[in-house]
Design a protein around this motif. Sequence first.
Motif, PDB file in Angstrom:
ATOM      1  N   ARG A   1       0.686   6.758  -6.781  1.00  0.00           N
ATOM      2  CA  ARG A   1      -0.464   7.663  -7.037  1.00  0.00           C
ATOM      3  C   ARG A   1      -0.023   9.115  -6.908  1.00  0.00           C
ATOM      4  O   ARG A   1      -0.442   9.985  -7.667  1.00  0.00           O
ATOM      5  N   GLN A   2       0.822   9.381  -5.935  1.00  0.00           N
ATOM      6  CA  GLN A   2       1.286  10.761  -5.745  1.00  0.00           C
ATOM      7  C   GLN A   2       2.148  11.223  -6.923  1.00  0.00           C
ATOM      8  O   GLN A   2       2.060  12.377  -7.357  1.00  0.00           O
ATOM      9  N   LEU A   3       2.949  10.318  -7.452  1.00  0.00           N
ATOM     10  CA  LEU A   3       3.758  10.653  -8.632  1.00  0.00           C
ATOM     11  C   LEU A   3       2.856  10.957  -9.828  1.00  0.00           C
ATOM     12  O   LEU A   3       3.121  11.891 -10.599  1.00  0.00           O
ATOM     13  N   GLU A   4       1.791  10.168  -9.967  1.00  0.00           N
ATOM     14  CA  GLU A   4       0.860  10.418 -11.078  1.00  0.00           C
ATOM     15  C   GLU A   4       0.190  11.777 -10.914  1.00  0.00           C
ATOM     16  O   GLU A   4       0.005  12.525 -11.871  1.00  0.00           O
ATOM     17  N   ALA A   5      -0.170  12.099  -9.665  1.00  0.00           N
ATOM     18  CA  ALA A   5      -0.805  13.399  -9.398  1.00  0.00           C
ATOM     19  C   ALA A   5       0.160  14.541  -9.707  1.00  0.00           C
ATOM     20  O   ALA A   5      -0.223  15.568 -10.285  1.00  0.00           O
ATOM     21  N   ILE A   6       1.419  14.358  -9.336  1.00  0.00           N
ATOM     22  CA  ILE A   6       2.431  15.381  -9.626  1.00  0.00           C
ATOM     23  C   ILE A   6       2.577  15.555 -11.132  1.00  0.00           C
ATOM     24  O   ILE A   6       2.650  16.679 -11.649  1.00  0.00           O
ATOM     25  N   ALA A   7       2.578  14.426 -11.852  1.00  0.00           N
ATOM     26  CA  ALA A   7       2.736  14.499 -13.313  1.00  0.00           C
ATOM     27  C   ALA A   7       1.578  15.262 -13.939  1.00  0.00           C
ATOM     28  O   ALA A   7       1.770  16.031 -14.889  1.00  0.00           O
ATOM     29  N   ARG A   8       0.353  15.064 -13.400  1.00  0.00           N
ATOM     30  CA  ARG A   8      -0.830  15.749 -13.968  1.00  0.00           C
ATOM     31  C   ARG A   8      -0.756  17.256 -13.778  1.00  0.00           C
ATOM     32  O   ARG A   8      -1.321  18.013 -14.564  1.00  0.00           O
ATOM     33  N   THR A   9      -0.085  17.699 -12.737  1.00  0.00           N
ATOM     34  CA  THR A   9      -0.004  19.144 -12.515  1.00  0.00           C
ATOM     35  C   THR A   9       0.916  19.822 -13.533  1.00  0.00           C
ATOM     36  O   THR A   9       0.833  21.032 -13.742  1.00  0.00           O
ATOM     37  N   GLY A  10       1.819  19.027 -14.127  1.00  0.00           N
ATOM     38  CA  GLY A  10       2.749  19.580 -15.111  1.00  0.00           C
ATOM     39  C   GLY A  10       3.770  20.529 -14.502  1.00  0.00           C
ATOM     40  O   GLY A  10       4.452  21.259 -15.209  1.00  0.00           O
ATOM     41  N   ARG A  11       3.888  20.502 -13.178  1.00  0.00           N
ATOM     42  CA  ARG A  11       4.840  21.409 -12.554  1.00  0.00           C
ATOM     43  C   ARG A  11       6.280  20.899 -12.719  1.00  0.00           C
ATOM     44  O   ARG A  11       6.498  19.832 -13.268  1.00  0.00           O
ATOM     45  N   ALA A  12       7.230  21.675 -12.265  1.00  0.00           N
ATOM     46  CA  ALA A  12       8.642  21.360 -12.479  1.00  0.00           C
ATOM     47  C   ALA A  12       8.954  19.925 -12.056  1.00  0.00           C
ATOM     48  O   ALA A  12       8.458  19.456 -11.030  1.00  0.00           O
ATOM     49  N   PRO A  13       9.765  19.228 -12.847  1.00  0.00           N
ATOM     50  CA  PRO A  13      10.118  17.842 -12.513  1.00  0.00           C
ATOM     51  C   PRO A  13      10.846  17.746 -11.178  1.00  0.00           C
ATOM     52  O   PRO A  13      11.463  18.700 -10.721  1.00  0.00           O
ATOM     53  N   LEU A  14      10.757  16.559 -10.590  1.00  0.00           N
ATOM     54  CA  LEU A  14      11.434  16.309  -9.325  1.00  0.00           C
ATOM     55  C   LEU A  14      12.923  16.089  -9.542  1.00  0.00           C
ATOM     56  O   LEU A  14      13.382  15.811 -10.641  1.00  0.00           O
ATOM     57  N   MET A  15      13.682  16.194  -8.461  1.00  0.00           N
ATOM     58  CA  MET A  15      15.134  15.980  -8.517  1.00  0.00           C
ATOM     59  C   MET A  15      15.499  14.600  -8.002  1.00  0.00           C
ATOM     60  O   MET A  15      14.894  14.125  -7.037  1.00  0.00           O
ATOM     61  N   THR A  16      16.487  14.005  -8.646  1.00  0.00           N
ATOM     62  CA  THR A  16      17.090  12.803  -8.057  1.00  0.00           C
ATOM     63  C   THR A  16      18.131  13.271  -7.040  1.00  0.00           C
ATOM     64  O   THR A  16      18.757  14.307  -7.216  1.00  0.00           O
ATOM     65  N   PHE A  17      18.287  12.488  -6.008  1.00  0.00           N
ATOM     66  CA  PHE A  17      19.254  12.840  -4.967  1.00  0.00           C
ATOM     67  C   PHE A  17      19.882  11.539  -4.489  1.00  0.00           C
ATOM     68  O   PHE A  17      19.829  11.191  -3.340  1.00  0.00           O
ATOM     69  N   THR A  18      20.381  10.776  -5.469  1.00  0.00           N
ATOM     70  CA  THR A  18      20.935   9.461  -5.136  1.00  0.00           C
ATOM     71  C   THR A  18      22.248   9.251  -5.834  1.00  0.00           C
ATOM     72  O   THR A  18      22.562   9.952  -6.759  1.00  0.00           O
TER      73      THR A  18
ATOM     74  N   PRO B   1       0.814  -1.227   0.000  1.00  0.00           N
ATOM     75  CA  PRO B   1       0.000   0.000   0.000  1.00  0.00           C
ATOM     76  C   PRO B   1       0.847   1.277   0.000  1.00  0.00           C
ATOM     77  O   PRO B   1       0.456   2.278  -0.613  1.00  0.00           O
ATOM     78  N   ALA B   2       1.988   1.257   0.671  1.00  0.00           N
ATOM     79  CA  ALA B   2       2.857   2.448   0.666  1.00  0.00           C
ATOM     80  C   ALA B   2       3.420   2.681  -0.733  1.00  0.00           C
ATOM     81  O   ALA B   2       3.523   3.826  -1.196  1.00  0.00           O
ATOM     82  N   VAL B   3       3.768   1.598  -1.420  1.00  0.00           N
ATOM     83  CA  VAL B   3       4.261   1.724  -2.800  1.00  0.00           C
ATOM     84  C   VAL B   3       3.169   2.326  -3.679  1.00  0.00           C
ATOM     85  O   VAL B   3       3.422   3.240  -4.474  1.00  0.00           O
ATOM     86  N   GLU B   4       1.935   1.816  -3.519  1.00  0.00           N
ATOM     87  CA  GLU B   4       0.822   2.336  -4.337  1.00  0.00           C
ATOM     88  C   GLU B   4       0.579   3.813  -4.039  1.00  0.00           C
ATOM     89  O   GLU B   4       0.300   4.610  -4.942  1.00  0.00           O
ATOM     90  N   ARG B   5       0.673   4.197  -2.777  1.00  0.00           N
ATOM     91  CA  ARG B   5       0.456   5.600  -2.395  1.00  0.00           C
ATOM     92  C   ARG B   5       1.484   6.515  -3.076  1.00  0.00           C
ATOM     93  O   ARG B   5       1.154   7.573  -3.596  1.00  0.00           O
ATOM     94  N   VAL B   6       2.702   6.074  -3.062  1.00  0.00           N
ATOM     95  CA  VAL B   6       3.767   6.879  -3.697  1.00  0.00           C
ATOM     96  C   VAL B   6       3.533   6.958  -5.207  1.00  0.00           C
ATOM     97  O   VAL B   6       3.677   8.028  -5.814  1.00  0.00           O
TER      98      VAL B   6
END
Length: 274
Positions: free
Chosen positions: A257-274, A250-255
């Motif tokens: 879903r949140q990524l999909e929501a972020i993608a729909r907003t079309g806002r600035a891409p996220l950063m990798t920090f790894t 469920p935690a994987v699914e939540r993350v």
Amino acid sequence: MSGTLAPAAAGAQTDAQPPALEWKLWLYTNYDCNLRCSYCVAKSSPNAPRRALGLANVRRLVDEAVDLGFDHVFFTGGEPFILHEIYDMLAYSSARVRTTVLTNATILRGARLEQLTTIANENLSVQVSLDGGRPEHHDAYRGKGSWEKAVAGIRLLQAAGFRVRLGTTETPANSAHLDEICEFHRSLGIPDEDHFVRPLARRGYSKEGLELGMDNLVPELTVNLDGVFWHPLSTDADMQVSKKLFPLAPAVERVQRQLEAIARTGRAPLMTFT
Ligand code: SF4
């Protein structure tokens, strides 16, 4: 630390497309540490409460992660090699999935190194935190004498046959001297692809650096005794995805879903920090 690292040439990066979940699972085994680094994002120190994840939880998390398709498990802290159980944890994980343990390497000698050597296999790597090619570039944030001990630990690991990766946190003490650490790691026989540099983040004990959080980091699922978090940068409450460790799905699914929501907003891409 113990922590997340970026390719030496790139640092924190901005992706062109909304990113997918990285199939890396980070486990905070404990929060106590023999060092007291002034920039520690985990607020670890010899006085920090242990908050141990425990072998039974680690086994179940590794099993669930493998079933879900995770392809790399990272063990971090605190200093994982303070724990007597760490060898059983690493043996269990590396028998099933690619496994990396992060360490400051300053206590990896004698009986600890012997125990680690008995579980060595090609799935198991060791990542050591090293901030400079000279003591002053490392010790400024990590404590006097820690560079010498870390380098001794690296040499012992190499002599024992381990592939050693290095993680460097870029700080005001070493930013003008990153070429020196590259020369140094090459002199140790550690290639460029096994050296990672990340910027300072303003988290935990660090009062300087980048402001990073769920809004601007590509997620890498992270677990401690208190639940599941967005990224190993921090297990502060604002990064928490779930208060339940199990099941992990469920935690994987939540993350996702949140990524999909972020993608729909079309806002600035996220950063990798790894
Ligand atoms: S060695 Fe790592 S975990 Fe320990 S205090 Fe330093 S940054 Fe924190």
